[in-house]
Design a protein around this motif. Structure first.
Motif, PDB file in Angstrom:
ATOM      1  N   PHE A 190      -4.984  -7.650   9.117  1.00 18.64           N
ATOM      2  CA  PHE A 190      -6.274  -7.117   9.665  1.00 18.64           C
ATOM      3  C   PHE A 190      -6.141  -6.073  10.820  1.00 18.64           C
ATOM      4  N   VAL A 191      -5.134  -6.002  11.692  1.00 22.28           N
ATOM      5  CA  VAL A 191      -4.901  -5.097  12.584  1.00 22.28           C
ATOM      6  C   VAL A 191      -4.083  -3.874  11.970  1.00 22.28           C
ATOM      7  N   GLU A 212     -10.762  -2.309   8.334  1.00 18.75           N
ATOM      8  CA  GLU A 212      -9.612  -2.661   7.456  1.00 18.75           C
ATOM      9  C   GLU A 212      -9.962  -3.477   6.248  1.00 18.75           C
ATOM     10  N   VAL A 213     -10.813  -4.483   6.581  1.00 21.59           N
ATOM     11  CA  VAL A 213     -11.008  -5.504   5.474  1.00 21.59           C
ATOM     12  C   VAL A 213     -12.013  -4.751   4.405  1.00 21.59           C
ATOM     13  N   LYS A 249     -10.453  -2.040   2.607  1.00 24.16           N
ATOM     14  CA  LYS A 249      -9.576  -2.425   1.474  1.00 24.16           C
ATOM     15  C   LYS A 249     -10.130  -3.094   0.256  1.00 24.16           C
ATOM     16  N   ASP A 273     -13.076  -5.791  17.213  1.00 22.92           N
ATOM     17  CA  ASP A 273     -13.366  -6.386  15.933  1.00 22.92           C
ATOM     18  C   ASP A 273     -13.455  -5.083  14.840  1.00 22.92           C
ATOM     19  N   ARG A 310      -4.670   6.602   3.788  1.00 22.26           N
ATOM     20  CA  ARG A 310      -4.912   5.594   3.075  1.00 22.26           C
ATOM     21  C   ARG A 310      -6.255   5.416   2.228  1.00 22.26           C
ATOM     22  N   ALA A 330      -2.457   7.742  -1.579  1.00 18.73           N
ATOM     23  CA  ALA A 330      -3.673   7.393  -0.732  1.00 18.73           C
ATOM     24  C   ALA A 330      -3.990   5.885  -0.734  1.00 18.73           C
ATOM     25  N   GLY A 331      -3.011   5.284  -0.267  1.00 18.22           N
ATOM     26  CA  GLY A 331      -3.190   3.752  -0.002  1.00 18.22           C
ATOM     27  C   GLY A 331      -3.439   2.984  -1.252  1.00 18.22           C
ATOM     28  N   TYR A 372      -9.269   6.037   3.046  1.00 20.21           N
ATOM     29  CA  TYR A 372     -10.735   5.437   3.443  1.00 20.21           C
ATOM     30  C   TYR A 372     -11.834   6.664   3.684  1.00 20.21           C
ATOM     31  N   GLN A 431       0.874  -1.244  -0.174  1.00 19.81           N
ATOM     32  CA  GLN A 431       0.118  -0.122  -0.067  1.00 19.81           C
ATOM     33  C   GLN A 431       0.754   1.244   0.084  1.00 19.81           C
ATOM     34  N   GLU A 466     -10.758  -4.040  12.801  1.00 21.62           N
ATOM     35  CA  GLU A 466     -10.240  -5.140  11.861  1.00 21.62           C
ATOM     36  C   GLU A 466     -11.201  -5.214  10.715  1.00 21.62           C
TER      37      GLU A 466
END
Lengths: 291, 481
Positions: free
Chosen positions: A255-256, B111-112, B115, B105, B137, A45-46, B139, A40, B108
């Motif tokens: 995921f974190v 993020e999923v 993405k 959660d 990022r 921007a990701g 989002y 990334q 997480e």
């Protein structure tokens, strides 16, 4: 011509399985490999940008990766032989025929009915250092309380114990089925020839159980390399990274931390590790069989 | 040429046969069964036209459904639903659907789904230190088009709206802020014969000035807390029945940052991407040593208790001194605990410092309904109607200036336990320290929590902090490239 035609028919019949293999096994591996070559970009921007082997080189420079790798290897060096050994012992015991054996078999099967998350939570309550059942019992015999899951020296072995409690009874079923395939007459003949219990085990049981054992060992190894739930629910990779196996580190990265490139690179390393271990196991067993 | 009757029947039936998909033999049209079939076909025709009309015209009037990823913990979703109901009553053309997740959660799942560029996410609950991380990022969609600079400055307290900014853009609107108090179980203090700290109790009515006096002059030090907690801890036959002290969000950065802040130590450098020399600075080493001693040397706090479990220890009378968020006031009142609220302690050689910042709401960059989502944010965070429903239900410190003015003027907030908000106001203005601003906050928070857990479990604080600083710098390096 006949050979060609029969080969086509064989491929045709195998095609549903081959398609499933390609879709559910090979395709995810290919996308994982591809994904591990991207990262990334904060500057864009990701957006995912191609970085080649950068995720791997970063990984190999990262002390957390080497620590995780060592924890994963240490765990597997202990848990796989232990689970297979206990499963074999349980299978031999379950294979005995005497009055009340049904009750013992039921006891062996109980852990199978408990899911891994539930088992983890139950064990967490029992291993609680403040008010857990385990410490109450050991206090009764005069031993001071143990920290269990909150100690960096004990946490990994507690997870080994929990996973073995759950896993051994599962693998026992395969070995028990293998034991039931061994003709009883062989044991009777050996007994008549004066062979003792140990001799009967090494000369009859073990050689004839080689194939189920190989299956159990390989599958168990693959499962334990990917062991994740107890670390996720009980220790979160701690204390002091003592239970931070590669699988958990990959989960955390993806995921974190939201770093999917690093997570996929970790998964690829894990995949190679499993393939290498399974190949060694195959080779060792094949050599023994040839001998 | 053919039979004319047949021709007429044919012309009548033609559309029906097309609609029904069945051709009806003309020769049997005169029976009653045929008449029934005939009528049935008309019905089918009518239903089909009605369905098509509904599809074509009805959809134009269908409500826009917004999906909001938010928390599922405790009273949060129930109170959110109250705000949603109030909003939907005013805006029948917009419906809000909650996608709720437990605290651990939620991050997480964000993020999923982000993405994966999930278009079904419109609104996101953003933990305030993550505004930079999510913005960098891609989002979040900027809210600049929906909130003018003037409106932003006039609506929310400065610390809150500033925390929602990134790179000069307004990325997330403050839903509420937060503060920290020291809760004292008065019964346990009485039983132990210890004088509790001066604070807000059910015996008195206070003004803001009196609250400020208490906070300025009667605030306990952490050293006083330890002395009292040692006397309050009750251990019999190796088992502890009452613990002297406990933190609310054990080992979490939000909760423990006040320890380092009190000693003037920051967790990361000014660039937000340097840990060595900050995370393991002498100030943080002292704070970490003190934290570890609570569990290992003085044994006044329980080990292996999670943030979910710790408030129930206080409400169950198992903990005498509890440092936690203002949202616990209502919980402890409901549990019937005889408690008082005192200012958060500080280190003797340092200065008072308290945690702050809470949840913001942002719009997903992939949302197809950004104007509608902004309308909801306006209602929840910037309107008197929405923010009041949220505050009345959830009870967390508001970020809206108008609500703070209301609180100061309302006599209800001068009596216990609502007078705690006056103390919250004081802390927000004088002692609040926001969390570090870094695009790698997710990594910082995770490594901070695992380091503090290690220290709690007996690892040497210096070893733990040095290792963590080294690990963090490896992660930070990725953000410097």
């Amino acid at each position: 011509m006949t050979y060609r035609r029969s080969a086509w028919i064989a491929y045709l019949l195998l095609s549903p399985a081959l398609v499933c293999l390609a879709v559910f096994r090979l395709w995810p591996i290919a996308t994982t490999l591809l994904g591990s070559l991207y990262s990334q970009s904060i500057m864009q921007a990701g957006k995912d940008v191609f970085v080649g082997l950068n995720n791997y080189t970063q990984l190999f420079r990262d002390p957390i990766f080497w620590e995780s790798l060592w924890v994963t290897i240490k765990l597997n060096l202990v848990i796989n032989p232990l689970q297979v050994f206990i499963a074999l012992l349980l299978a031999i015991m379950a294979n005995q025929r005497f009055r009340g054996i049904g009750f013992y078999r039921l006891l062996f099967f109980i852990p199978l009915g408990v899911s891994v998350p539930i088992a983890s939570i139950l064990w967490r309550i029992m291993l609680d250092p403040n008010s857990g059942l385990a410490n109450s019992l050991i206090n009764l015999v005069g031993i001071p309380s143990l920290p269990f899951l909150i100690s960096k020296d004990q946490a990994l072995w507690c997870i080994v114990a929990i996973a073995t409690w759950k896993g051994a009874s599962f693998w026992m079923i395969f070995l028990w089925a293998g034991l039931q395939d061994i003709p009883r007459q062989l044991y009777e003949a050996a007994r008549i020839d004066g062979a003792g219990g140990i001799s009967r085990f090494f000369r009859i049981t073990f050689p004839l159980l080689r194939r189920p054992l190989l299956f159990v060992l390989i599958t168990d190894t693959a499962v334990n390399f990917l062991l994740f739930v107890p670390m996720f629910l009980l220790t979160r990779g701690g204390p002091s990274y003592s239970t931070n196996v590669l699988m958990y580190e990959a989960y955390k990265s993806g995921f974190v931390y939201g770093d999917m490139g690093r997570a996929l690179a970790l998964v690829m390393v894990l995949l190679l590790l499993v393939i290498a271990t399974v190949a060694i196991q195959f080779r060792l067993f094949s050599q023994e069989e040839a001998n | 040429m053919g039979n004319p009757i047949d021709k007429q029947a044919k012309s009548t039936l033609l559309p029906l046969t097309i609609v029904s998909g069945n051709s009806i033999p003309l020769s049997i049209m005169n029976t009653s069964a045929d008449r029934f079939v005939h009528r049935l076909s008309y019905w089918r025709c009518f239903c089909l036209i009605a369905t098509l009309s509904w599809c074509v015209f009805g959809s134009a009037y269908a409500a826009t459904v917004l999906h909001w990823m938010t928390l599922s913990d405790n009273t949060w979703p129930g109170n959110i639903k109250k705000v949603v109901a109030a909003f939907e009553a005013q805006n029948p053309d917009i419906k809000i659907q909650l996608d709720t997740y437990p605290f651990r959660d939620l991050f997480e799942t964000i993020e999923v789904r982000m993405k994966a560029q999930d278009k079904d996410v419109d609104l996101i609950s953003v933990d305030v230190p993550l505004v930079a991380s999510y913005s960098v990022r891609g989002y979040l969609a900027p809210l600049d088009a929906y909130f003018s600079k003037d409106q932003i400055e006039k609506t929310w307290i400065k610390a809150s709206w500033q925390a929602g900014m990134y790179n000069g853009h307004f990325m997330a609107a403050p839903q509420n802020t937060s503060t920290q108090f020291m809760f004292v179980n008065r019964k346990l203090f009485r039983d132990a014969g210890i004088e509790p700290p001066k604070g807000l109790t059910s015996d008195q009515t206070v003004t803001y000035d009196q609250v400020a006096q208490i906070a300025a002059n009667d605030r306990w030090t952490w050293e006083q807390v330890v002395d009292a907690a040692k006397k309050l801890t009750k251990t019999e036959n190796g088992r502890t029945d009452v613990w002297g002290f406990e933190f609310d969000q054990v080992s979490r950065l939000y909760q423990l940052q006040c320890l380092g802040d009190s000693l003037g130590a920051t967790l990361v450098g000014p660039d937000g991407l340097t840990a060595q020399g900050y995370f393991n600075s002498p100030g943080w080493l002292k704070a970490a040593q003190w934290y570890g001693d609570l569990f290992n040397k003085w044994k006044i706090s329980p080990k292996n208790v999670t943030p979910d479990e710790s408030p129930s220890l206080f409400s169950g009378g198992k903990v005498a001194i509890f440092v936690g968020g203002e949202w616990n006031v209502g919980r402890f009142k409901e549990a019937g605990v005889d408690f008082e609220v005192a200012p958060i302690p500080y280190f003797k050689e340092g200065k008072p410092a308290s945690g702050t910042g809470s949840w913001h709401v942002g719009i997903s960059k992939n949302s197809q309904h950004q104007p509608e989502a902004a309308k909801f944010i306006q209602f929840l965070c910037a309107s008197d109607a929405g923010a009041t429903v949220w505050f009345d239900g959830q009870g967390q410190s508001p970020a809206m200036i108008a609500l703070w003015n209301k609180i100061s003027a309302d006599p209800k907030f001068h009596t216990f336990p609502d007078d705690a908000y006056l103390l919250g106001d004081y802390e927000a203005q004088r002692t609040a320290v926001p969390r570090p601003l870094t695009p790698a906050y997710l990594q910082l928070e995770d490594i901070f929590a695992s380091t503090c857990e290690d220290i709690r479990n007996g690892v040497d604080p210096k070893e733990a902090l040095d290792g963590a600083a080294q690990r963090l710098d490896v992660f930070f390096a990725q953000f410097k490239r």
